[in-house]
Design a protein around this motif. Structure first.
Motif, short mmCIF file in Angstrom:
data_model
loop_
_atom_site.label_atom_id
_atom_site.label_comp_id
_atom_site.label_asym_id
_atom_site.label_seq_id
_atom_site.Cartn_x
_atom_site.Cartn_y
_atom_site.Cartn_z
N ARG A 17 21.08 0.42 -25.11
CA ARG A 17 22.20 0.27 -26.04
C ARG A 17 22.57 -1.19 -26.26
NH1 ARG A 17 21.32 3.95 -28.58
NH2 ARG A 17 23.27 3.67 -29.64
N SER A 18 21.68 -2.12 -25.90
CA SER A 18 21.98 -3.53 -26.10
C SER A 18 20.69 -4.35 -26.09
CB SER A 18 22.91 -4.04 -25.00
OG SER A 18 22.29 -3.93 -23.75
N HIS A 19 20.80 -5.57 -26.60
CA HIS A 19 19.71 -6.53 -26.51
C HIS A 19 19.86 -7.28 -25.19
CE1 HIS A 19 19.19 -5.64 -30.70
NE2 HIS A 19 20.31 -6.26 -31.06
N CYS A 20 18.77 -7.84 -24.71
CA CYS A 20 18.83 -8.63 -23.47
C CYS A 20 18.06 -9.93 -23.70
CB CYS A 20 18.21 -7.84 -22.33
SG CYS A 20 18.23 -8.70 -20.76
N ILE A 21 18.70 -11.06 -23.39
CA ILE A 21 18.05 -12.37 -23.51
C ILE A 21 18.05 -13.03 -22.15
CG2 ILE A 21 18.09 -14.65 -24.60
CD1 ILE A 21 19.64 -13.37 -26.93
N PHE A 22 16.86 -13.36 -21.65
CA PHE A 22 16.70 -14.07 -20.40
C PHE A 22 16.19 -15.46 -20.75
CE2 PHE A 22 14.08 -15.44 -16.79
CZ PHE A 22 15.00 -15.32 -15.76
N THR A 23 16.91 -16.50 -20.36
CA THR A 23 16.56 -17.87 -20.71
C THR A 23 16.20 -18.66 -19.46
OG1 THR A 23 18.07 -17.79 -22.59
CG2 THR A 23 17.32 -19.97 -21.88
N LEU A 24 15.04 -19.31 -19.52
CA LEU A 24 14.60 -20.18 -18.43
C LEU A 24 14.52 -21.60 -18.99
CD1 LEU A 24 13.37 -20.49 -15.56
CD2 LEU A 24 11.14 -20.15 -16.63
N SER A 25 15.29 -22.52 -18.41
CA SER A 25 15.29 -23.92 -18.83
C SER A 25 14.63 -24.77 -17.75
CB SER A 25 16.71 -24.42 -19.07
OG SER A 25 17.31 -23.70 -20.11
N VAL A 26 13.75 -25.69 -18.18
CA VAL A 26 13.04 -26.56 -17.25
C VAL A 26 13.16 -27.99 -17.75
CG1 VAL A 26 10.80 -27.12 -16.22
CG2 VAL A 26 11.38 -24.74 -16.71
N ALA A 27 13.55 -28.89 -16.86
CA ALA A 27 13.60 -30.33 -17.18
C ALA A 27 12.69 -31.05 -16.21
CB ALA A 27 15.03 -30.85 -17.07
N SER A 28 11.89 -31.99 -16.72
CA SER A 28 11.00 -32.75 -15.84
C SER A 28 11.01 -34.21 -16.22
CB SER A 28 9.58 -32.19 -15.91
OG SER A 28 9.03 -32.40 -17.19
N ARG A 29 10.76 -35.06 -15.23
CA ARG A 29 10.64 -36.50 -15.46
C ARG A 29 9.51 -37.00 -14.57
NH1 ARG A 29 16.03 -36.46 -13.06
NH2 ARG A 29 16.76 -36.66 -15.17
N PRO A 30 8.94 -38.15 -14.90
CA PRO A 30 7.83 -38.68 -14.10
C PRO A 30 8.26 -38.96 -12.66
CG PRO A 30 8.08 -39.92 -16.15
CD PRO A 30 9.24 -38.98 -16.06
N ILE A 31 7.30 -38.90 -11.75
CA ILE A 31 7.58 -39.20 -10.34
C ILE A 31 8.05 -40.65 -10.26
CG2 ILE A 31 6.56 -39.44 -8.04
CD1 ILE A 31 4.68 -37.15 -8.79
N GLY A 32 9.06 -40.91 -9.50
CA GLY A 32 9.66 -42.23 -9.44
C GLY A 32 10.87 -42.29 -10.35
N GLY A 33 10.80 -41.57 -11.44
CA GLY A 33 11.92 -41.28 -12.31
C GLY A 33 12.64 -42.38 -13.06
N LYS A 34 12.44 -43.66 -12.78
CA LYS A 34 13.23 -44.69 -13.46
C LYS A 34 12.64 -45.01 -14.82
CE LYS A 34 15.26 -46.79 -9.43
NZ LYS A 34 15.55 -48.01 -8.71
N GLY A 35 13.46 -44.89 -15.84
CA GLY A 35 13.06 -45.26 -17.19
C GLY A 35 12.15 -44.26 -17.90
N GLY A 36 11.71 -43.24 -17.21
CA GLY A 36 10.84 -42.25 -17.84
C GLY A 36 11.63 -41.28 -18.69
N LYS A 37 10.98 -40.76 -19.71
CA LYS A 37 11.64 -39.77 -20.56
C LYS A 37 11.72 -38.43 -19.84
CE LYS A 37 10.40 -41.59 -25.08
NZ LYS A 37 9.73 -41.29 -26.35
N VAL A 38 12.82 -37.77 -20.05
CA VAL A 38 12.99 -36.43 -19.51
C VAL A 38 12.49 -35.44 -20.55
CG1 VAL A 38 14.66 -34.71 -18.71
CG2 VAL A 38 14.98 -37.13 -18.13
N LYS A 39 11.60 -34.56 -20.14
CA LYS A 39 11.11 -33.50 -21.02
C LYS A 39 11.87 -32.22 -20.69
CE LYS A 39 6.44 -35.27 -21.54
NZ LYS A 39 5.01 -34.97 -21.36
N VAL A 40 12.37 -31.59 -21.72
CA VAL A 40 13.14 -30.36 -21.53
C VAL A 40 12.45 -29.24 -22.29
CG1 VAL A 40 15.37 -29.25 -21.88
CG2 VAL A 40 15.28 -31.68 -21.32
N SER A 41 12.28 -28.12 -21.62
CA SER A 41 11.68 -26.93 -22.24
C SER A 41 12.58 -25.74 -22.00
CB SER A 41 10.30 -26.66 -21.63
OG SER A 41 9.43 -27.72 -21.85
N LYS A 42 12.48 -24.78 -22.89
CA LYS A 42 13.28 -23.58 -22.77
C LYS A 42 12.41 -22.38 -23.15
CE LYS A 42 17.48 -23.97 -24.29
NZ LYS A 42 18.67 -23.98 -25.15
N LEU A 43 12.49 -21.35 -22.35
CA LEU A 43 11.76 -20.12 -22.62
C LEU A 43 12.77 -18.99 -22.73
CD1 LEU A 43 9.09 -18.43 -22.73
CD2 LEU A 43 9.30 -18.23 -20.24
#
Length: 127
Positions: A17-43
């Motif tokens: 009797r309803s729709h169901c939405i399951f959302t998975l969000s993932v954020a990643s950055r390079p190892i060491g992390g300084k100045g690297g771009k953050v990549k964000v994905s959503k499923l």
């Protein structure tokens, strides 16, 4: 899924009797992390409640109201898909994402920088 309502109708004994939405969000950055771009994905994993012909199911009361809401939200999803197609052909500018909560939540997955895959399960209906 624990909050989902399932109700038997004359055409489906396990009707959701309803729709169901399951959302998975993932954020990643390079190892060491300084100045690297953050990549964000959503499923988004979406389970849509099936459309029902209320005349055939012969439901009434609360179940009839739920069926009308399900059908209306599926109609709004169809409107967004048609509008996106028309926009890609240059025939339209506006896409009506705000007509329903579902299309608002799925806005970036429907018309954003994304890849979308649809899997449908269909079963025959006895006449």
């Amino acid at each position: 899924d624990t909050n989902r309502v399932i109700c038997a109708t004359p055409m489906n004994d396990q009707s959701s009797r309803s729709h169901c939405i399951f959302t998975l969000s993932v954020a990643s950055r390079p190892i060491g992390g300084k100045g690297g771009k953050v990549k964000v994905s959503k499923l988004h994993l979406v389970d849509l409640a099936g459309s029902e012909r209320t005349k055939k199911t012969k439901v009434n009361g609360k179940i009839f109201t739920e069926a009308c809401h399900i059908n209306l939200s599926l109609h709004f999803l169809e409107q967004v898909i048609v509008a996106l197609h028309d926009k890609s052909k240059g025939r339209r500018q506006h896409v009506p994402y705000r007509n329903s909560v579902m299309t608002s939540v799925l806005k970036d997955s429907l018309g954003g920088n994304c890849k979308t895959c649809m899997i449908a399960t269909c079963s025959p209906v006895s006449k």
